[in-house]
Design a protein around this motif. Structure first.
Motif, PDB file in Angstrom:
ATOM      1  N   ASN A 118       0.888  -1.129   0.117  1.00 50.38           N
ATOM      2  CA  ASN A 118       0.181   0.030  -0.174  1.00 50.38           C
ATOM      3  C   ASN A 118       0.906   1.229   0.138  1.00 50.38           C
ATOM      4  N   GLU A 119       1.906   1.249   0.917  1.00 46.15           N
ATOM      5  CA  GLU A 119       2.608   2.495   1.015  1.00 46.15           C
ATOM      6  C   GLU A 119       3.696   2.640  -0.268  1.00 46.15           C
ATOM      7  N   MET A 120       3.907   1.638  -1.066  1.00 35.78           N
ATOM      8  CA  MET A 120       4.756   1.662  -2.226  1.00 35.78           C
ATOM      9  C   MET A 120       3.945   2.499  -3.371  1.00 35.78           C
ATOM     10  N   GLY A 121       2.360   2.583  -3.278  1.00 31.31           N
ATOM     11  CA  GLY A 121       1.752   3.038  -4.061  1.00 31.31           C
ATOM     12  C   GLY A 121       1.310   1.993  -5.124  1.00 31.31           C
ATOM     13  N   LEU A 122       1.471   0.470  -4.750  1.00 30.13           N
ATOM     14  CA  LEU A 122       0.763  -0.439  -5.650  1.00 30.13           C
ATOM     15  C   LEU A 122      -0.554  -1.028  -5.289  1.00 30.13           C
ATOM     16  N   LEU A 123      -1.008  -1.621  -6.341  1.00 33.93           N
ATOM     17  CA  LEU A 123      -2.343  -2.097  -5.659  1.00 33.93           C
ATOM     18  C   LEU A 123      -2.025  -3.453  -5.231  1.00 33.93           C
ATOM     19  N   ALA A 124      -2.831  -3.912  -4.067  1.00 33.73           N
ATOM     20  CA  ALA A 124      -2.617  -5.361  -3.472  1.00 33.73           C
ATOM     21  C   ALA A 124      -3.931  -5.884  -4.008  1.00 33.73           C
ATOM     22  N   VAL A 125      -3.898  -7.160  -4.732  1.00 33.31           N
ATOM     23  CA  VAL A 125      -5.115  -7.948  -5.411  1.00 33.31           C
ATOM     24  C   VAL A 125      -4.783  -9.350  -5.150  1.00 33.31           C
ATOM     25  N   VAL A 126      -5.591  -9.895  -4.211  1.00 35.76           N
ATOM     26  CA  VAL A 126      -5.831 -11.359  -4.029  1.00 35.76           C
ATOM     27  C   VAL A 126      -6.318 -11.910  -5.400  1.00 35.76           C
ATOM     28  N   VAL A 127      -5.875 -13.282  -5.772  1.00 41.14           N
ATOM     29  CA  VAL A 127      -6.094 -13.849  -7.045  1.00 41.14           C
ATOM     30  C   VAL A 127      -5.914 -15.351  -6.470  1.00 41.14           C
ATOM     31  N   SER A 128      -7.212 -16.030  -6.282  1.00 37.01           N
ATOM     32  CA  SER A 128      -7.255 -17.351  -5.497  1.00 37.01           C
ATOM     33  C   SER A 128      -8.264 -18.241  -6.173  1.00 37.01           C
ATOM     34  N   ASN A 129      -7.819 -19.451  -5.925  1.00 36.55           N
ATOM     35  CA  ASN A 129      -8.858 -20.620  -6.663  1.00 36.55           C
ATOM     36  C   ASN A 129      -9.231 -20.972  -5.108  1.00 36.55           C
ATOM     37  N   GLN A 130     -10.533 -20.926  -5.132  1.00 39.90           N
ATOM     38  CA  GLN A 130     -11.407 -21.403  -4.022  1.00 39.90           C
ATOM     39  C   GLN A 130     -12.551 -22.349  -4.308  1.00 39.90           C
ATOM     40  N   PRO A 131     -12.265 -23.566  -4.603  1.00 39.49           N
ATOM     41  CA  PRO A 131     -13.313 -24.488  -5.048  1.00 39.49           C
ATOM     42  C   PRO A 131     -14.017 -25.045  -3.844  1.00 39.49           C
ATOM     43  N   GLY A 132     -14.025 -24.663  -2.790  1.00 43.92           N
ATOM     44  CA  GLY A 132     -14.582 -25.242  -1.647  1.00 43.92           C
ATOM     45  C   GLY A 132     -15.987 -25.366  -1.537  1.00 43.92           C
ATOM     46  N   VAL A 133     -16.621 -24.366  -2.051  1.00 39.87           N
ATOM     47  CA  VAL A 133     -17.987 -24.247  -2.108  1.00 39.87           C
ATOM     48  C   VAL A 133     -18.578 -25.266  -3.154  1.00 39.87           C
ATOM     49  N   ALA A 134     -17.580 -25.166  -4.289  1.00 41.29           N
ATOM     50  CA  ALA A 134     -17.976 -26.280  -5.468  1.00 41.29           C
ATOM     51  C   ALA A 134     -18.065 -27.481  -5.022  1.00 41.29           C
ATOM     52  N   LYS A 135     -17.201 -27.814  -4.011  1.00 38.47           N
ATOM     53  CA  LYS A 135     -17.035 -29.197  -3.616  1.00 38.47           C
ATOM     54  C   LYS A 135     -17.859 -29.526  -2.519  1.00 38.47           C
ATOM     55  N   GLY A 136     -18.657 -28.801  -1.852  1.00 39.28           N
ATOM     56  CA  GLY A 136     -19.584 -28.694  -0.877  1.00 39.28           C
ATOM     57  C   GLY A 136     -18.963 -28.835   0.562  1.00 39.28           C
ATOM     58  N   LYS A 137     -17.597 -28.422   0.367  1.00 37.29           N
ATOM     59  CA  LYS A 137     -16.756 -28.260   1.700  1.00 37.29           C
ATOM     60  C   LYS A 137     -17.238 -26.952   2.631  1.00 37.29           C
ATOM     61  N   SER A 138     -17.656 -25.964   1.809  1.00 37.92           N
ATOM     62  CA  SER A 138     -17.883 -24.505   2.395  1.00 37.92           C
ATOM     63  C   SER A 138     -19.209 -24.120   1.820  1.00 37.92           C
ATOM     64  N   THR A 139     -19.572 -22.811   2.040  1.00 41.20           N
ATOM     65  CA  THR A 139     -20.699 -22.091   1.781  1.00 41.20           C
ATOM     66  C   THR A 139     -20.108 -20.813   1.160  1.00 41.20           C
ATOM     67  N   MET A 140     -21.089 -20.079   0.363  1.00 45.76           N
ATOM     68  CA  MET A 140     -20.742 -18.772  -0.201  1.00 45.76           C
ATOM     69  C   MET A 140     -20.552 -17.966   1.107  1.00 45.76           C
ATOM     70  N   ALA A 141     -21.535 -18.056   1.919  1.00 50.59           N
ATOM     71  CA  ALA A 141     -21.601 -17.236   3.476  1.00 50.59           C
ATOM     72  C   ALA A 141     -20.432 -17.312   3.927  1.00 50.59           C
ATOM     73  N   LEU A 142     -19.820 -18.581   4.136  1.00 51.69           N
ATOM     74  CA  LEU A 142     -18.696 -18.873   4.974  1.00 51.69           C
ATOM     75  C   LEU A 142     -17.408 -18.414   4.372  1.00 51.69           C
ATOM     76  N   LEU A 143     -17.574 -18.345   2.874  1.00 56.52           N
ATOM     77  CA  LEU A 143     -16.265 -18.006   2.172  1.00 56.52           C
ATOM     78  C   LEU A 143     -16.344 -16.393   2.260  1.00 56.52           C
ATOM     79  N   GLU A 144     -17.532 -15.730   2.253  1.00 53.15           N
ATOM     80  CA  GLU A 144     -17.392 -14.276   2.329  1.00 53.15           C
ATOM     81  C   GLU A 144     -17.194 -14.006   3.784  1.00 53.15           C
ATOM     82  N   SER A 145     -17.419 -14.747   4.914  1.00 53.90           N
ATOM     83  CA  SER A 145     -17.144 -14.284   6.046  1.00 53.90           C
ATOM     84  C   SER A 145     -15.562 -14.383   6.262  1.00 53.90           C
ATOM     85  N   THR A 146     -14.925 -15.452   5.662  1.00 53.57           N
ATOM     86  CA  THR A 146     -13.644 -15.747   5.749  1.00 53.57           C
ATOM     87  C   THR A 146     -12.868 -14.600   5.000  1.00 53.57           C
TER      88      THR A 146
END
Ligand SMILES: [Mg+2]
Ligand SMILES: [Zn+2]
Length: 204
Positions: A54-82
């Protein structure tokens, strides 16, 4: 197309193993991503690392594979609260993310709506491209930091400078050459990676 002057440099960040610790699933004997906020734990010095981005003036952008919801291990609500917990814990260090992009798909998803071959699951570059469309990022002058070769492949394919976290082993060298996934830089953890990026930016 945005004007070239409006484009910003970004540090793309993989999530699991870069920002937060992996979780050991004793039931299945597997190392997995956290599937709920209670399993989410920031790795040491990550708040400081993101704040430095942030201080260097660059954008910090998370890019992540999260197949847990698709596999039934999590839910959208849990992913959002994570995600909310990640942002809250970073904020405690005065650090801020400029974007969080998840691929929710998986070829063998149990939930049909997420099953299939998508263009965003890393090693593909769809998440980086989505962020670029939304925020205006100069990919050639940006960085991708990850702990997996798929992160390196995704970053390389769009022209980013890539940083692999971890230590190099002989078996990973074979994989890297087979998959054209040699990183530009190596670092033991995110804070070291960001300091390497900082020293690169200081060069003409
Ligand atoms: Mg990872
Ligand atoms: Zn996807």
């Amino acid at each position: 197309m945005k004007a070239a002057g409006a484009l910003r440099r970004a540090v793309f960040l993989d999530r699991d193993g870069v920002i937060n610790a992996m979780v050991y699933d004793t039931e299945h004997g597997l190392i997995d991503s956290p599937q709920n906020p209670d399993q989410f734990q920031l790795l040491p010095n990550v708040g400081e690392a993101v704040r430095l981005i942030n201080e260097m003036g660059l954008l910090a952008v998370v890019v992540s594979n999260q197949p847990g919801v698709a596999k039934g291990k999590s839910t959208m609500a849990l992913l959002e609260s994570t995600t909310a917990r990640m942002e809250r814990e970073l904020a405690e260090s005065g650090a801020r993310l400029d974007g969080v992009y998840y691929c929710l798909h998986h070829p063998e998803a149990t939930l049909e709506q997420y099953r299939g071959i998508c263009s965003c699951r890393k090693p593909k570059s769809g998440l980086l491209r989505q962020a670029t469309e939304a925020i205006g990022i100069d990919l050639d002058r940006s960085f991708m930091v990850g702990d997996g070769l798929t992160d390196i492949q995704a970053g390389r394919s769009v022209g980013c400078t890539t940083v692999l976290l971890g230590t190099l082993r002989c078996d990973s060298c074979h994989l890297m050459s087979d998959q054209n996934a040699f990183p530009d830089l190596l670092a033991p953890d995110l804070l070291s990676a960001v300091r390497l990026i900082q020293s690169r930016l200081g060069q003409p």
